[in-house]
Design an enzyme around this catalytic site. Structure first.
Site, PDB file in Angstrom:
ATOM      1  N   ASP A   1      42.174  41.959  45.357  1.00 39.39           N
ATOM      2  CA  ASP A   1      42.027  40.732  44.567  1.00 39.39           C
ATOM      3  C   ASP A   1      43.419  40.139  44.307  1.00 39.39           C
ATOM      4  OD1 ASP A   1      39.589  39.607  42.472  1.00 39.39           O
ATOM      5  OD2 ASP A   1      41.648  38.973  42.089  1.00 39.39           O
ATOM      6  N   ILE A   2      43.524  38.836  44.377  1.00 36.95           N
ATOM      7  CA  ILE A   2      44.824  38.164  44.208  1.00 36.95           C
ATOM      8  C   ILE A   2      45.321  38.258  42.760  1.00 36.95           C
ATOM      9  CG2 ILE A   2      44.029  35.818  43.594  1.00 36.95           C
ATOM     10  CD1 ILE A   2      46.012  34.798  45.774  1.00 36.95           C
TER      11      ILE A   2
ATOM     12  N   VAL B   1      33.674  32.318  43.041  1.00 36.22           N
ATOM     13  CA  VAL B   1      33.677  32.089  44.485  1.00 36.22           C
ATOM     14  C   VAL B   1      32.253  32.313  45.017  1.00 36.22           C
ATOM     15  CG1 VAL B   1      34.673  32.774  46.698  1.00 36.22           C
ATOM     16  CG2 VAL B   1      36.079  32.877  44.619  1.00 36.22           C
TER      17      VAL B   1
ATOM     18  N   HIS C   1      30.482  38.854  46.756  1.00 33.90           N
ATOM     19  CA  HIS C   1      31.569  39.839  46.747  1.00 33.90           C
ATOM     20  C   HIS C   1      31.301  40.856  45.664  1.00 33.90           C
ATOM     21  CE1 HIS C   1      32.627  36.381  44.232  1.00 33.90           C
ATOM     22  NE2 HIS C   1      33.268  37.220  43.428  1.00 33.90           N
TER      23      HIS C   1
ATOM     24  N   HIS D   1      33.223  43.466  43.250  1.00 36.36           N
ATOM     25  CA  HIS D   1      34.509  43.911  42.714  1.00 36.36           C
ATOM     26  C   HIS D   1      34.457  45.430  42.559  1.00 36.36           C
ATOM     27  CE1 HIS D   1      35.840  39.888  40.986  1.00 36.36           C
ATOM     28  NE2 HIS D   1      34.549  39.667  41.089  1.00 36.36           N
TER      29      HIS D   1
HETATM   30  P1  5GP Z   1      34.205  35.984  40.695  1.00 32.16           P
HETATM   31  O1  5GP Z   1      34.561  35.426  39.363  1.00 32.16           O
HETATM   32  O2  5GP Z   1      33.668  34.935  41.632  1.00 32.16           O
HETATM   33  O3  5GP Z   1      33.300  37.195  40.622  1.00 32.16           O
HETATM   34  O4  5GP Z   1      35.549  36.569  41.297  1.00 32.16           O
HETATM   35  C1  5GP Z   1      36.366  35.880  42.193  1.00 32.16           C
HETATM   36  C2  5GP Z   1      37.589  36.727  42.391  1.00 32.16           C
HETATM   37  O5  5GP Z   1      38.283  36.242  43.519  1.00 32.16           O
HETATM   38  C3  5GP Z   1      38.585  36.678  41.224  1.00 32.16           C
HETATM   39  O6  5GP Z   1      38.796  38.001  40.740  1.00 32.16           O
HETATM   40  C4  5GP Z   1      39.853  36.058  41.822  1.00 32.16           C
HETATM   41  O7  5GP Z   1      41.038  36.628  41.322  1.00 32.16           O
HETATM   42  C5  5GP Z   1      39.657  36.342  43.301  1.00 32.16           C
HETATM   43  N1  5GP Z   1      40.292  35.356  44.187  1.00 32.16           N
HETATM   44  C6  5GP Z   1      40.201  34.001  44.088  1.00 32.16           C
HETATM   45  N2  5GP Z   1      40.879  33.415  45.089  1.00 32.16           N
HETATM   46  C7  5GP Z   1      41.395  34.426  45.834  1.00 32.16           C
HETATM   47  C8  5GP Z   1      42.205  34.444  47.020  1.00 32.16           C
HETATM   48  O8  5GP Z   1      42.575  33.414  47.586  1.00 32.16           O
HETATM   49  N3  5GP Z   1      42.529  35.676  47.502  1.00 32.16           N
HETATM   50  C9  5GP Z   1      42.135  36.836  46.901  1.00 32.16           C
HETATM   51  N4  5GP Z   1      42.522  37.986  47.476  1.00 32.16           N
HETATM   52  N5  5GP Z   1      41.372  36.844  45.794  1.00 32.16           N
HETATM   53  C10 5GP Z   1      41.004  35.658  45.264  1.00 32.16           C
END
Ligand code: 5GP
Length: 121
Positions: A33-34, A101, A105, A107
């Site tokens: 994760d970034i 996103v 995915h 985590h």
């Molecule tokens: P969500 O809130 O959709 O479950 O989590 C999205 C995750 O994607 C977040 O933890 C965020 O830090 C990660 N993320 C967003 N953009 C990028 C990216 O460009 N690269 C990576 N490696 N992680 C990302």
């Protein structure tokens, strides 16, 4: 929700945006994760176009689903999540799940005590 092919993980899968890959298999990609929220914070995504866990579970092939979960197991072993002190797997979905996103995915988080799963309301 219709799948948006311009979402950031779709762009990572197409190689348009770099990522720190942990491992890749036939149907699955795992990368750091970034903005990690724990010492280990890996995102596991299917290569197929699925919006969330429910979409993936309903519509992915048995081969894709097996590949995804076998990859999860390998990442847990590679990163020391298991065997180890334990970990958390989170799949946010939609508005209430605060999914950012819109490409499914999982985590994988660990490396410290993570606190309660949810705040009490
Ligand atoms: P969500 O809130 O959709 O479950 O989590 C999205 C995750 O994607 C977040 O933890 C965020 O830090 C990660 N993320 C967003 N953009 C990028 C990216 O460009 N690269 C990576 N490696 N992680 C990302």
């Amino acid at each position: 929700m219709a799948y948006d092919p311009m979402n950031i993980f779709a762009r990572i899968l197409r190689g348009e945006i770099p990522n720190r890959t942990v491992m890749e298999s036939a149907h699955t990609l795992a990368f750091h994760d970034i903005a990690p929220q724990a010492p280990v914070h890996v995102l596991v995504i299917p290569k197929g176009a699925y919006v969330d866990l429910a979409d993936f579970s309903a519509n992915a092939s048995a081969e894709e689903i097996t590949d995804f979960h076998r990859t999860v197991a390998q990442i847990c072993a590679m990163t020391g999540l298991r065997p180890g002190e334990g970990f958390r797997a989170i799949a946010n979905a939609g508005e209430h799940g605060m999914q950012e996103v819109p490409h499914y995915h999982l985590h994988l988080l660990g490396g410290r005590v993570l606190g309660r799963m949810l705040e009490k309301v």
